[in-house]
Motif scaffolding. Sequence first.
Motif, PDB file in Angstrom:
ATOM      1  N   PRO A  66       0.837  -1.203   0.000  1.00 56.66           N
ATOM      2  CA  PRO A  66       0.000   0.000   0.000  1.00 56.66           C
ATOM      3  C   PRO A  66       0.870   1.251   0.000  1.00 56.66           C
ATOM      4  O   PRO A  66       1.916   1.290   0.651  1.00 56.66           O
ATOM      5  N   PRO A  67       0.478   2.273  -0.736  1.00 54.08           N
ATOM      6  CA  PRO A  67       1.251   3.515  -0.738  1.00 54.08           C
ATOM      7  C   PRO A  67       1.168   4.223   0.606  1.00 54.08           C
ATOM      8  O   PRO A  67       0.321   3.898   1.448  1.00 54.08           O
ATOM      9  N   ASP A  68       2.043   5.179   0.813  1.00 59.03           N
ATOM     10  CA  ASP A  68       2.001   5.982   2.031  1.00 59.03           C
ATOM     11  C   ASP A  68       0.642   6.663   2.146  1.00 59.03           C
ATOM     12  O   ASP A  68      -0.033   6.934   1.140  1.00 59.03           O
ATOM     13  N   GLU A  69       0.255   6.979   3.382  1.00 56.46           N
ATOM     14  CA  GLU A  69      -1.022   7.641   3.610  1.00 56.46           C
ATOM     15  C   GLU A  69      -1.069   8.963   2.838  1.00 56.46           C
ATOM     16  O   GLU A  69      -0.141   9.775   2.903  1.00 56.46           O
ATOM     17  N   GLY A  70      -2.156   9.158   2.120  1.00 51.85           N
ATOM     18  CA  GLY A  70      -2.318  10.379   1.348  1.00 51.85           C
ATOM     19  C   GLY A  70      -1.649  10.350  -0.010  1.00 51.85           C
ATOM     20  O   GLY A  70      -1.708  11.336  -0.759  1.00 51.85           O
ATOM     21  N   ARG A  71      -1.001   9.220  -0.358  1.00 50.99           N
ATOM     22  CA  ARG A  71      -0.359   9.102  -1.667  1.00 50.99           C
ATOM     23  C   ARG A  71      -1.121   8.093  -2.515  1.00 50.99           C
ATOM     24  O   ARG A  71      -2.117   7.524  -2.098  1.00 50.99           O
ATOM     25  N   GLY A  72      -0.616   7.856  -3.710  1.00 55.89           N
ATOM     26  CA  GLY A  72      -1.293   6.938  -4.615  1.00 55.89           C
ATOM     27  C   GLY A  72      -2.199   7.685  -5.577  1.00 55.89           C
ATOM     28  O   GLY A  72      -2.253   8.912  -5.606  1.00 55.89           O
ATOM     29  N   PHE A  73      -2.936   6.927  -6.370  1.00 54.27           N
ATOM     30  CA  PHE A  73      -3.799   7.530  -7.383  1.00 54.27           C
ATOM     31  C   PHE A  73      -4.962   8.272  -6.742  1.00 54.27           C
ATOM     32  O   PHE A  73      -5.569   7.801  -5.774  1.00 54.27           O
ATOM     33  N   ASP A  74      -5.277   9.442  -7.304  1.00 56.49           N
ATOM     34  CA  ASP A  74      -6.484  10.147  -6.912  1.00 56.49           C
ATOM     35  C   ASP A  74      -7.402  10.249  -8.124  1.00 56.49           C
ATOM     36  O   ASP A  74      -7.086   9.747  -9.211  1.00 56.49           O
ATOM     37  N   GLY A  75      -8.535  10.906  -7.931  1.00 51.45           N
ATOM     38  CA  GLY A  75      -9.504  10.987  -9.014  1.00 51.45           C
ATOM     39  C   GLY A  75      -8.960  11.673 -10.255  1.00 51.45           C
ATOM     40  O   GLY A  75      -9.250  11.271 -11.379  1.00 51.45           O
ATOM     41  N   LYS A  76      -8.154  12.719 -10.052  1.00 47.49           N
ATOM     42  CA  LYS A  76      -7.600  13.442 -11.196  1.00 47.49           C
ATOM     43  C   LYS A  76      -6.733  12.531 -12.056  1.00 47.49           C
ATOM     44  O   LYS A  76      -6.837  12.539 -13.285  1.00 47.49           O
ATOM     45  N   VAL A  77      -5.866  11.758 -11.406  1.00 47.69           N
ATOM     46  CA  VAL A  77      -4.990  10.854 -12.148  1.00 47.69           C
ATOM     47  C   VAL A  77      -5.816   9.816 -12.904  1.00 47.69           C
ATOM     48  O   VAL A  77      -5.522   9.498 -14.068  1.00 47.69           O
ATOM     49  N   LEU A  78      -6.857   9.296 -12.279  1.00 48.41           N
ATOM     50  CA  LEU A  78      -7.689   8.300 -12.946  1.00 48.41           C
ATOM     51  C   LEU A  78      -8.432   8.899 -14.139  1.00 48.41           C
ATOM     52  O   LEU A  78      -8.627   8.236 -15.154  1.00 48.41           O
ATOM     53  N   ARG A  79      -8.813  10.176 -14.037  1.00 50.81           N
ATOM     54  CA  ARG A  79      -9.442  10.837 -15.180  1.00 50.81           C
ATOM     55  C   ARG A  79      -8.440  11.015 -16.324  1.00 50.81           C
ATOM     56  O   ARG A  79      -8.793  10.878 -17.504  1.00 50.81           O
ATOM     57  N   ILE A  80      -7.197  11.306 -15.966  1.00 48.95           N
ATOM     58  CA  ILE A  80      -6.150  11.432 -16.987  1.00 48.95           C
ATOM     59  C   ILE A  80      -5.973  10.103 -17.718  1.00 48.95           C
ATOM     60  O   ILE A  80      -5.834  10.056 -18.946  1.00 48.95           O
ATOM     61  N   PHE A  81      -5.971   8.999 -16.961  1.00 48.51           N
ATOM     62  CA  PHE A  81      -5.863   7.670 -17.582  1.00 48.51           C
ATOM     63  C   PHE A  81      -7.020   7.436 -18.555  1.00 48.51           C
ATOM     64  O   PHE A  81      -6.817   6.977 -19.693  1.00 48.51           O
ATOM     65  N   ASP A  82      -8.232   7.724 -18.103  1.00 47.57           N
ATOM     66  CA  ASP A  82      -9.402   7.509 -18.954  1.00 47.57           C
ATOM     67  C   ASP A  82      -9.343   8.376 -20.211  1.00 47.57           C
ATOM     68  O   ASP A  82      -9.673   7.919 -21.317  1.00 47.57           O
ATOM     69  N   ALA A  83      -8.945   9.633 -20.045  1.00 47.88           N
ATOM     70  CA  ALA A  83      -8.848  10.531 -21.195  1.00 47.88           C
ATOM     71  C   ALA A  83      -7.804  10.020 -22.184  1.00 47.88           C
ATOM     72  O   ALA A  83      -7.982  10.136 -23.406  1.00 47.88           O
ATOM     73  N   GLY A  84      -6.720   9.432 -21.669  1.00 52.47           N
ATOM     74  CA  GLY A  84      -5.692   8.876 -22.536  1.00 52.47           C
ATOM     75  C   GLY A  84      -6.242   7.788 -23.431  1.00 52.47           C
ATOM     76  O   GLY A  84      -5.870   7.685 -24.616  1.00 52.47           O
ATOM     77  N   HIS A  85      -7.145   6.972 -22.897  1.00 50.09           N
ATOM     78  CA  HIS A  85      -7.761   5.916 -23.704  1.00 50.09           C
ATOM     79  C   HIS A  85      -8.639   6.515 -24.810  1.00 50.09           C
ATOM     80  O   HIS A  85      -8.683   5.987 -25.929  1.00 50.09           O
ATOM     81  N   VAL A  86      -9.308   7.614 -24.495  1.00 54.58           N
ATOM     82  CA  VAL A  86     -10.153   8.266 -25.502  1.00 54.58           C
ATOM     83  C   VAL A  86      -9.288   8.831 -26.626  1.00 54.58           C
ATOM     84  O   VAL A  86      -9.591   8.658 -27.818  1.00 54.58           O
ATOM     85  N   PHE A  87      -8.197   9.502 -26.264  1.00 59.27           N
ATOM     86  CA  PHE A  87      -7.292  10.046 -27.284  1.00 59.27           C
ATOM     87  C   PHE A  87      -6.693   8.918 -28.129  1.00 59.27           C
ATOM     88  O   PHE A  87      -6.508   9.065 -29.341  1.00 59.27           O
ATOM     89  N   GLU A  88      -6.379   7.805 -27.498  1.00 60.59           N
ATOM     90  CA  GLU A  88      -5.835   6.662 -28.234  1.00 60.59           C
ATOM     91  C   GLU A  88      -6.842   6.154 -29.260  1.00 60.59           C
ATOM     92  O   GLU A  88      -6.479   5.843 -30.406  1.00 60.59           O
ATOM     93  N   THR A  89      -8.104   6.077 -28.871  1.00 62.94           N
ATOM     94  CA  THR A  89      -9.148   5.630 -29.781  1.00 62.94           C
ATOM     95  C   THR A  89      -9.252   6.548 -30.993  1.00 62.94           C
ATOM     96  O   THR A  89      -9.429   6.087 -32.133  1.00 62.94           O
ATOM     97  N   LEU A  90      -9.106   7.853 -30.772  1.00 56.20           N
ATOM     98  CA  LEU A  90      -9.136   8.793 -31.884  1.00 56.20           C
ATOM     99  C   LEU A  90      -7.960   8.561 -32.830  1.00 56.20           C
ATOM    100  O   LEU A  90      -8.126   8.542 -34.057  1.00 56.20           O
ATOM    101  N   SER A  91      -6.757   8.384 -32.267  1.00 55.91           N
ATOM    102  CA  SER A  91      -5.583   8.173 -33.109  1.00 55.91           C
ATOM    103  C   SER A  91      -5.700   6.884 -33.915  1.00 55.91           C
ATOM    104  O   SER A  91      -5.269   6.819 -35.072  1.00 55.91           O
TER     105      SER A  91
END
Length: 254
Positions: A66-91
């Motif tokens: 487990p990551p340190d308390e308060g570290r690790g993925f947050d919602g913003k990072v997960l949205r970035i991941f999801d957006a990356g998949h959308v951009f990949e689909t376009l390419s």
Amino acid sequence: MIDLNHGSGAVYGGTGIGSVAERVNLLLDDALLAERRTQTPRIYLGASRIGEPCARRLAFEINATPPDEGRGFDGKVLRIFDAGHVFETLSIRWLRAAGFDLRTERRDGGQFGFSVAGGRIRGHIDGVIVAGPDVGLPWPALWEHKALNARSWEHLVKKGLKESKPLYWAQVQIYMAYLDVPVTLFSALNKNTQELFHEAVRFDPTDAQALSDRAVAILRAVDAGELPPRIAANSDHWLCRFCDYAQRCWEQTP
């Protein structure tokens, strides 16, 4: 007729627009984090991580620490991941429209990839181009896609993949080694402008062998219950400051 002005103070006055935005985003982040918690922890070394400069961090990841308390993925990072998949689909759509025979799935619907060392080293590619226009590349060629912010994209264009993004360089070298394909078309999309940059990355057997040997050494250390050496002599190293395991590494482990 509905009075659109009636009661508007209850929405925009009492709670405020900022408060509404914060509440909605909190709900979205909670949903994304809950979704991620349902995923099986990765207990293998992925090709996308082999180029990580700190071997100890990789050992923590392989052990699903487990990551340190308060570290690790947050919602913003997960949205970035999801957006990356959308951009990949376009390419993918754009490349296919231009005449590239880009395959992203096997016949059974799964991703193309490899698994070695009893499944403890694995990787899944974005795709493989089996035929296409004459652009100076042999076919087949592996295809890897990343969506980058403007500053990161511009640095890549200026410096090239190996110097600008060594983590991605390592990733495609491992792919080419285990999938026995001599070249990768690396495509990077600028998320700010939608500009595309493409680089032909040739297989480097020396780099690939060194990366593979490093991966095996890390797995052996994990199996022996050992932690590889830290990457730095003190905790204020810039890589440590951004590491999810910095506190555990420096305060709880030798």
